[in-house]
Enzyme design. Sequence first.
Site, PDB file in Angstrom:
ATOM      1  CB  THR A 104      -0.921  -0.002   1.232  1.00 60.39           C
ATOM      2  OG1 THR A 104      -1.743  -1.169   1.184  1.00 60.39           O
ATOM      3  CG2 THR A 104      -1.826   1.222   1.273  1.00 60.39           C
ATOM      4  CB  SER A 155      -8.678  -0.322  -3.083  1.00 59.76           C
ATOM      5  OG  SER A 155      -9.238  -0.255  -1.801  1.00 59.76           O
ATOM      6  N   GLY A 159       2.505  -2.838   8.206  1.00 63.08           N
ATOM      7  CA  GLY A 159       2.735  -3.130   9.619  1.00 63.08           C
ATOM      8  C   GLY A 159       4.174  -3.568   9.829  1.00 63.08           C
ATOM      9  CD  GLN A 178     -29.057  -7.592  27.333  1.00 64.45           C
ATOM     10  OE1 GLN A 178     -29.700  -6.563  27.064  1.00 64.45           O
ATOM     11  NE2 GLN A 178     -27.815  -7.540  27.758  1.00 64.45           N
ATOM     12  NE  ARG A 193     -29.570  -4.675  22.154  1.00 60.43           N
ATOM     13  CZ  ARG A 193     -29.271  -3.966  23.250  1.00 60.43           C
ATOM     14  NH1 ARG A 193     -30.103  -4.005  24.301  1.00 60.43           N
ATOM     15  NH2 ARG A 193     -28.160  -3.268  23.309  1.00 60.43           N
ATOM     16  CB  THR A 216      -9.917  -0.897   6.340  1.00 61.29           C
ATOM     17  OG1 THR A 216     -11.077  -0.265   6.863  1.00 61.29           O
ATOM     18  CG2 THR A 216      -9.251  -0.023   5.295  1.00 61.29           C
ATOM     19  CD  GLU A 250      -4.352  -9.030   3.533  1.00 64.31           C
ATOM     20  OE1 GLU A 250      -3.557  -8.922   4.457  1.00 64.31           O
ATOM     21  OE2 GLU A 250      -4.037  -8.815   2.350  1.00 64.31           O
TER      22      GLU A 250
HETATM   23  C1  LIG Z   1      -7.596  -6.881  21.835  1.00 63.72           C
HETATM   24  C2  LIG Z   1      -7.215  -7.983  20.872  1.00 63.72           C
HETATM   25  C3  LIG Z   1      -8.035  -7.936  19.575  1.00 63.72           C
HETATM   26  C4  LIG Z   1      -8.253  -9.313  19.000  1.00 63.72           C
HETATM   27  C5  LIG Z   1      -8.762  -9.229  17.556  1.00 63.72           C
HETATM   28  C6  LIG Z   1      -7.591  -9.188  16.573  1.00 63.72           C
HETATM   29  C7  LIG Z   1      -8.027  -9.808  15.245  1.00 63.72           C
HETATM   30  C8  LIG Z   1      -6.978  -9.619  14.198  1.00 63.72           C
HETATM   31  C9  LIG Z   1      -5.786 -10.447  14.464  1.00 63.72           C
HETATM   32  C10 LIG Z   1      -5.100 -10.955  13.443  1.00 63.72           C
HETATM   33  C11 LIG Z   1      -5.588 -10.767  12.030  1.00 63.72           C
HETATM   34  C12 LIG Z   1      -4.509 -11.142  11.031  1.00 63.72           C
HETATM   35  C13 LIG Z   1      -3.480 -10.054  10.985  1.00 63.72           C
HETATM   36  C14 LIG Z   1      -3.873  -8.954  10.015  1.00 63.72           C
HETATM   37  C15 LIG Z   1      -2.951  -7.754  10.166  1.00 63.72           C
HETATM   38  C16 LIG Z   1      -3.219  -6.730   9.101  1.00 63.72           C
HETATM   39  C17 LIG Z   1      -2.655  -7.158   7.737  1.00 63.72           C
HETATM   40  C18 LIG Z   1      -3.084  -6.201   6.673  1.00 63.72           C
HETATM   41  C19 LIG Z   1      -2.148  -6.279   5.484  1.00 63.72           C
HETATM   42  C20 LIG Z   1      -2.663  -5.544   4.289  1.00 63.72           C
HETATM   43  O1  LIG Z   1      -3.613  -4.791   4.331  1.00 63.72           O
HETATM   44  S1  LIG Z   1      -1.796  -5.952   2.858  1.00 63.72           S
HETATM   45  C21 LIG Z   1      -2.555  -4.993   1.595  1.00 63.72           C
HETATM   46  C22 LIG Z   1      -3.942  -5.462   1.310  1.00 63.72           C
HETATM   47  N1  LIG Z   1      -4.390  -4.845   0.097  1.00 63.72           N
HETATM   48  C23 LIG Z   1      -5.435  -5.318  -0.604  1.00 63.72           C
HETATM   49  O2  LIG Z   1      -6.137  -6.222  -0.210  1.00 63.72           O
HETATM   50  C24 LIG Z   1      -5.658  -4.647  -1.934  1.00 63.72           C
HETATM   51  C25 LIG Z   1      -7.023  -4.982  -2.490  1.00 63.72           C
HETATM   52  N2  LIG Z   1      -7.007  -4.875  -3.939  1.00 63.72           N
HETATM   53  C26 LIG Z   1      -6.859  -6.012  -4.734  1.00 63.72           C
HETATM   54  O3  LIG Z   1      -6.769  -7.126  -4.287  1.00 63.72           O
HETATM   55  C27 LIG Z   1      -6.873  -5.783  -6.249  1.00 63.72           C
HETATM   56  O4  LIG Z   1      -6.479  -4.472  -6.519  1.00 63.72           O
HETATM   57  C28 LIG Z   1      -8.297  -6.026  -6.834  1.00 63.72           C
HETATM   58  C29 LIG Z   1      -8.612  -7.485  -6.724  1.00 63.72           C
HETATM   59  C30 LIG Z   1      -9.331  -5.210  -6.106  1.00 63.72           C
HETATM   60  C31 LIG Z   1      -8.321  -5.569  -8.299  1.00 63.72           C
HETATM   61  O5  LIG Z   1      -7.378  -6.349  -9.008  1.00 63.72           O
HETATM   62  P1  LIG Z   1      -6.983  -5.916 -10.493  1.00 63.72           P
HETATM   63  O6  LIG Z   1      -5.949  -6.848 -10.967  1.00 63.72           O
HETATM   64  O7  LIG Z   1      -6.675  -4.453 -10.513  1.00 63.72           O
HETATM   65  O8  LIG Z   1      -8.280  -6.027 -11.403  1.00 63.72           O
HETATM   66  P2  LIG Z   1      -9.470  -7.032 -11.595  1.00 63.72           P
HETATM   67  O9  LIG Z   1      -9.870  -6.900 -13.024  1.00 63.72           O
HETATM   68  O10 LIG Z   1     -10.527  -6.779 -10.593  1.00 63.72           O
HETATM   69  O11 LIG Z   1      -8.905  -8.534 -11.405  1.00 63.72           O
HETATM   70  C32 LIG Z   1      -8.270  -9.155 -12.527  1.00 63.72           C
HETATM   71  C33 LIG Z   1      -8.589 -10.658 -12.462  1.00 63.72           C
HETATM   72  O12 LIG Z   1      -7.905 -11.200 -11.333  1.00 63.72           O
HETATM   73  C34 LIG Z   1      -8.845 -11.863 -10.505  1.00 63.72           C
HETATM   74  N3  LIG Z   1      -8.347 -11.706  -9.144  1.00 63.72           N
HETATM   75  C35 LIG Z   1      -8.259 -10.551  -8.456  1.00 63.72           C
HETATM   76  N4  LIG Z   1      -7.730 -10.774  -7.242  1.00 63.72           N
HETATM   77  C36 LIG Z   1      -7.483 -12.116  -7.179  1.00 63.72           C
HETATM   78  C37 LIG Z   1      -6.944 -12.961  -6.164  1.00 63.72           C
HETATM   79  N5  LIG Z   1      -6.563 -12.475  -4.975  1.00 63.72           N
HETATM   80  N6  LIG Z   1      -6.830 -14.285  -6.423  1.00 63.72           N
HETATM   81  C38 LIG Z   1      -7.236 -14.760  -7.625  1.00 63.72           C
HETATM   82  N7  LIG Z   1      -7.764 -14.018  -8.650  1.00 63.72           N
HETATM   83  C39 LIG Z   1      -7.880 -12.705  -8.387  1.00 63.72           C
HETATM   84  C40 LIG Z   1     -10.153 -11.195 -10.749  1.00 63.72           C
HETATM   85  O13 LIG Z   1     -11.223 -12.033 -10.358  1.00 63.72           O
HETATM   86  C41 LIG Z   1     -10.057 -10.985 -12.243  1.00 63.72           C
HETATM   87  O14 LIG Z   1     -10.304 -12.218 -12.862  1.00 63.72           O
HETATM   88  P3  LIG Z   1     -10.997 -12.268 -14.301  1.00 63.72           P
HETATM   89  O15 LIG Z   1     -10.004 -11.622 -15.224  1.00 63.72           O
HETATM   90  O16 LIG Z   1     -12.284 -11.503 -14.198  1.00 63.72           O
HETATM   91  O17 LIG Z   1     -11.214 -13.730 -14.562  1.00 63.72           O
HETATM   92  C1  LIG Z   2      -4.398  -1.348  10.541  1.00 65.48           C
HETATM   93  C2  LIG Z   2      -3.967  -1.445   9.091  1.00 65.48           C
HETATM   94  C3  LIG Z   2      -2.902  -2.286   8.757  1.00 65.48           C
HETATM   95  C4  LIG Z   2      -2.476  -2.350   7.427  1.00 65.48           C
HETATM   96  N1  LIG Z   2      -1.383  -3.135   7.122  1.00 65.48           N
HETATM   97  C5  LIG Z   2      -0.923  -3.132   5.849  1.00 65.48           C
HETATM   98  C6  LIG Z   2       0.251  -3.894   5.509  1.00 65.48           C
HETATM   99  O1  LIG Z   2       0.857  -4.551   6.361  1.00 65.48           O
HETATM  100  N2  LIG Z   2       0.710  -3.850   4.219  1.00 65.48           N
HETATM  101  C7  LIG Z   2       0.052  -3.132   3.245  1.00 65.48           C
HETATM  102  O2  LIG Z   2       0.499  -3.143   2.097  1.00 65.48           O
HETATM  103  N3  LIG Z   2      -1.090  -2.422   3.537  1.00 65.48           N
HETATM  104  C8  LIG Z   2      -1.570  -2.409   4.803  1.00 65.48           C
HETATM  105  N4  LIG Z   2      -2.700  -1.689   5.107  1.00 65.48           N
HETATM  106  C9  LIG Z   2      -3.359  -0.906   4.062  1.00 65.48           C
HETATM  107  C10 LIG Z   2      -4.682  -1.552   3.671  1.00 65.48           C
HETATM  108  O3  LIG Z   2      -4.462  -2.745   2.982  1.00 65.48           O
HETATM  109  C11 LIG Z   2      -5.481  -0.569   2.801  1.00 65.48           C
HETATM  110  O4  LIG Z   2      -5.802   0.551   3.591  1.00 65.48           O
HETATM  111  C12 LIG Z   2      -6.753  -1.243   2.293  1.00 65.48           C
HETATM  112  O5  LIG Z   2      -6.414  -2.164   1.280  1.00 65.48           O
HETATM  113  C13 LIG Z   2      -7.780  -0.238   1.770  1.00 65.48           C
HETATM  114  O6  LIG Z   2      -7.237   0.506   0.708  1.00 65.48           O
HETATM  115  P1  LIG Z   2      -7.326   2.110   0.727  1.00 65.48           P
HETATM  116  O7  LIG Z   2      -6.789   2.578   2.005  1.00 65.48           O
HETATM  117  O8  LIG Z   2      -6.721   2.565  -0.540  1.00 65.48           O
HETATM  118  O9  LIG Z   2      -8.884   2.409   0.701  1.00 65.48           O
HETATM  119  P2  LIG Z   2      -9.706   3.099  -0.500  1.00 65.48           P
HETATM  120  O10 LIG Z   2      -9.825   2.145  -1.626  1.00 65.48           O
HETATM  121  O11 LIG Z   2      -9.148   4.435  -0.752  1.00 65.48           O
HETATM  122  O12 LIG Z   2     -11.137   3.205   0.205  1.00 65.48           O
HETATM  123  C14 LIG Z   2     -11.799   4.453   0.421  1.00 65.48           C
HETATM  124  C15 LIG Z   2     -13.256   4.268   0.023  1.00 65.48           C
HETATM  125  O13 LIG Z   2     -13.298   4.107  -1.411  1.00 65.48           O
HETATM  126  C16 LIG Z   2     -14.140   2.996  -1.729  1.00 65.48           C
HETATM  127  N5  LIG Z   2     -13.711   2.410  -3.005  1.00 65.48           N
HETATM  128  C17 LIG Z   2     -12.451   2.249  -3.449  1.00 65.48           C
HETATM  129  N6  LIG Z   2     -12.435   1.677  -4.666  1.00 65.48           N
HETATM  130  C18 LIG Z   2     -13.737   1.481  -5.025  1.00 65.48           C
HETATM  131  C19 LIG Z   2     -14.398   0.926  -6.164  1.00 65.48           C
HETATM  132  N7  LIG Z   2     -13.710   0.464  -7.221  1.00 65.48           N
HETATM  133  N8  LIG Z   2     -15.733   0.870  -6.155  1.00 65.48           N
HETATM  134  C20 LIG Z   2     -16.441   1.324  -5.098  1.00 65.48           C
HETATM  135  N9  LIG Z   2     -15.883   1.875  -3.986  1.00 65.48           N
HETATM  136  C21 LIG Z   2     -14.544   1.947  -3.959  1.00 65.48           C
HETATM  137  C22 LIG Z   2     -13.929   2.048  -0.566  1.00 65.48           C
HETATM  138  O14 LIG Z   2     -15.031   1.123  -0.478  1.00 65.48           O
HETATM  139  C23 LIG Z   2     -13.884   3.004   0.627  1.00 65.48           C
HETATM  140  O15 LIG Z   2     -15.208   3.272   1.040  1.00 65.48           O
HETATM  141  C24 LIG Z   2      -3.146  -1.604   6.426  1.00 65.48           C
HETATM  142  C25 LIG Z   2      -4.226  -0.792   6.769  1.00 65.48           C
HETATM  143  C26 LIG Z   2      -4.647  -0.714   8.095  1.00 65.48           C
HETATM  144  C27 LIG Z   2      -5.804   0.177   8.453  1.00 65.48           C
END
Ligand SMILES: CCCCCCCC/C=C\CCCCCCCCCC(=O)SCCNC(=O)CCNC(=O)[C@H](O)C(C)(C)COP(=O)(O)OP(=O)(O)OC[C@H]1O[C@@H](n2cnc3c(N)ncnc32)[C@H](O)[C@@H]1OP(=O)(O)O
Ligand SMILES: Cc1cc2nc3c(=O)[nH]c(=O)nc-3n(C[C@H](O)[C@H](O)[C@H](O)COP(=O)(O)OP(=O)(O)OC[C@H]3O[C@@H](n4cnc5c(N)ncnc54)[C@H](O)[C@@H]3O)c2cc1C
Length: 560
Positions: free
Chosen positions: A34, A40, A73, A226, A229, A318, A320
């Site tokens: 990110t 996203s 992170g 209660q 809910r 948000t 993942e």
């Molecule tokens: C008090 C204690 C509390 C206790 C509770 C604690 C609980 C929590 C504890 C632990 C939890 C675990 C720890 C978690 C820590 C936080 C970690 C967070 C890390 C991050 O956030 S990492 C970054 C994450 N970022 C994202 O997820 C980005 C999201 N965006 C995408 O994935 C892609 O951009 C998209 C999928 C949205 C778009 O992809 P893109 O290629 O641009 O375009 P498309 O046309 O949509 O897709 C093309 C084609 O690919 C297929 N496809 C897309 N994704 C996948 C996939 N992952 N696998 C397989 N195929 C995929 C899609 O279907 C299309 O297919 P088609 O061509 O239509 O056949």
């Molecule tokens: C606690 C925490 C830990 C994280 N850890 C990591 C990490 O370890 N590594 C890492 O790489 N990232 C990490 N992230 C980042 C995280 O993966 C991104 O914040 C997440 O994927 C959301 O992307 P964004 O922030 O760009 O949200 P945005 O996409 O900007 O979302 C903003 C708004 O736009 C909307 N939106 C966006 N696109 C569309 C669309 N196509 N259609 C309709 N609505 C749309 C969303 O629904 C949302 O309401 C972390 C984030 C948090 C909060």
Amino acid sequence: MFVPAIKGQGTEEQQKKWLPLAYKFQIIGCYAQTELGHGSNVQGLETTATFDPMTDEFVIHSPTLTSSKWWPGGLGKASTHAVVYARLITEGKDYGIHGFIVQLRSLEDHSPLPGVTLGDIGGKFGSGAYNSMDNGVLRFDHVRIPRDQMLMRLSQVTREGKYVQSDVPKQLLYGTMVYVRQSIVADASKALSRAVCIAVRYSAIRKQFGSQDGGPETQVLNYRTQQSRLFPLLASAYAFRFVGDWLNWLYTDVTQKLEVKDYSTLQEAHACTAGLKAVTTSATADAIEECRKLCGGHGYLNSSGLPELFAVYVPACTYEGDNVVLLLQVARILMKTVSQLTSGKQPVGTMAYMGKVQHLMQSKCAVKTAEDWLNPAFIQEAFEARALRMAVNCAQNIGQASNQEEGFYERSPDLLEAAVAHIQLIIVTKFIEKVHQDIPGHGVKEQLQNLCNVYALYTLHKHLGDFLATGSLTPKQGALANEQLGKLYAQVRPNAVALVDAFNYTDHYLGSVLGRYDGNVYPALYEEAWKDPLNETVVPEGYHEYLRPLLKQQLKLSRL
Ligand SMILES: CCCCCCCC/C=C\CCCCCCCCCC(=O)SCCNC(=O)CCNC(=O)[C@H](O)C(C)(C)COP(=O)(O)OP(=O)(O)OC[C@H]1O[C@@H](n2cnc3c(N)ncnc32)[C@H](O)[C@@H]1OP(=O)(O)O
Ligand SMILES: Cc1cc2nc3c(=O)[nH]c(=O)nc-3n(C[C@H](O)[C@H](O)[C@H](O)COP(=O)(O)OP(=O)(O)OC[C@H]3O[C@@H](n4cnc5c(N)ncnc54)[C@H](O)[C@@H]3O)c2cc1C
């Protein structure tokens, strides 16, 4: 995520080199995908990795402010290395996003390496434990890495700078996210079960109103409101546990298939991990807040454990993958599946029910009594009809638009609801399958059957509009479902505390004076209050500077 990224996208040789270092904590890694300007939209990331054939290196660079890595992170202060996702550029052409292993800090003194700017992005929501996570900011100023630090399982760059795409789906680049999403579903169940355990135990000891002739007041757990809910949340904790177990099986199965280049279930894995992550985290975040409210004023105390649980949990909606973005991924796959129905291609896996389109589009729910809703076949068919009809309605509406993409965009709110319906069907189906299994323990199966019916009928009641609008149910059948739900709550009530004790959480892990196993809440609340630093002095700091002058001045004024 550093480790699964190398496992999923690194060659055998790269895994042999880097994984032992990570396992032994000789390096600490993070997942730097990110950026400030993109999260996203992965394909919109701006960081560049330009191949230099003169030196056989990639030059990693942050060309704009928005290309700064932001959120990963562990990035801000702890990590020595990162898997960095950047635009691969070679021979003047941009080949899109690829992963690169980049060292960020010296292994001698932990100082950032030349060209690397690192820091923490600052405090986060509430005072929750997530502030102990150093989510970081990272910028590169033309940092050079050896070519062999490009993760090369999915694609390669030759010594001459030629880009070579392996014969694997490019979506495997997203494999690490799929892995974490499936683990987040199980985490939802853990977080939800903690909140529900606190709320059920507290509701069992809290008494308010209802005293007859000076007798004891009524346990709030006996109030129907209660129960209406709280018990659906209890049922959801079990539902998410069972669907999380199944999802882990699905993920393992897909991973094994990938090993032999069988990509047939990749789409199913994406749809299920994305959709279940979205639905379970949204429901859990809302449920933890509801559990706070179910505990009245004391639920707002930090000593209840609920404020911190909420503050730490809610980013799961948000990270993942933003839940809406992920549900739209599910919607795309639903639309693709509907479009293939006419071609005779039979849907498989969790989409298989859509193959019964002829039947489900005209089926009439056969429920005539409230008890009929205890028949899993009626529940299953109602949820299948709702999900299928919502998907087909969306497909028909998109088909009337000038073009598919425009239609998808216009109908995205409806598509979101259709995706939720499909995912809720999966959760209900897996719960029904679970309670059909042999389950040891006297009376356990019956209790789980009750919870399965509570989850299904509560979900039906909450989304009754979908069922009525699609003609999947009549208003009378909806009313019968609600009537049966009330009867089920009465059956759950005697076992509610046992059902949360079954989570087997220690008081330490639960971290809540309200959720104590012994129920001895009031002495614990009172004792906890005195630990507040504010109570270290009887007369508060600031009395002499602020309160005393004010009080004295007002006293004088009152005597004039
Ligand atoms: C008090 C204690 C509390 C206790 C509770 C604690 C609980 C929590 C504890 C632990 C939890 C675990 C720890 C978690 C820590 C936080 C970690 C967070 C890390 C991050 O956030 S990492 C970054 C994450 N970022 C994202 O997820 C980005 C999201 N965006 C995408 O994935 C892609 O951009 C998209 C999928 C949205 C778009 O992809 P893109 O290629 O641009 O375009 P498309 O046309 O949509 O897709 C093309 C084609 O690919 C297929 N496809 C897309 N994704 C996948 C996939 N992952 N696998 C397989 N195929 C995929 C899609 O279907 C299309 O297919 P088609 O061509 O239509 O056949
Ligand atoms: C606690 C925490 C830990 C994280 N850890 C990591 C990490 O370890 N590594 C890492 O790489 N990232 C990490 N992230 C980042 C995280 O993966 C991104 O914040 C997440 O994927 C959301 O992307 P964004 O922030 O760009 O949200 P945005 O996409 O900007 O979302 C903003 C708004 O736009 C909307 N939106 C966006 N696109 C569309 C669309 N196509 N259609 C309709 N609505 C749309 C969303 O629904 C949302 O309401 C972390 C984030 C948090 C909060």
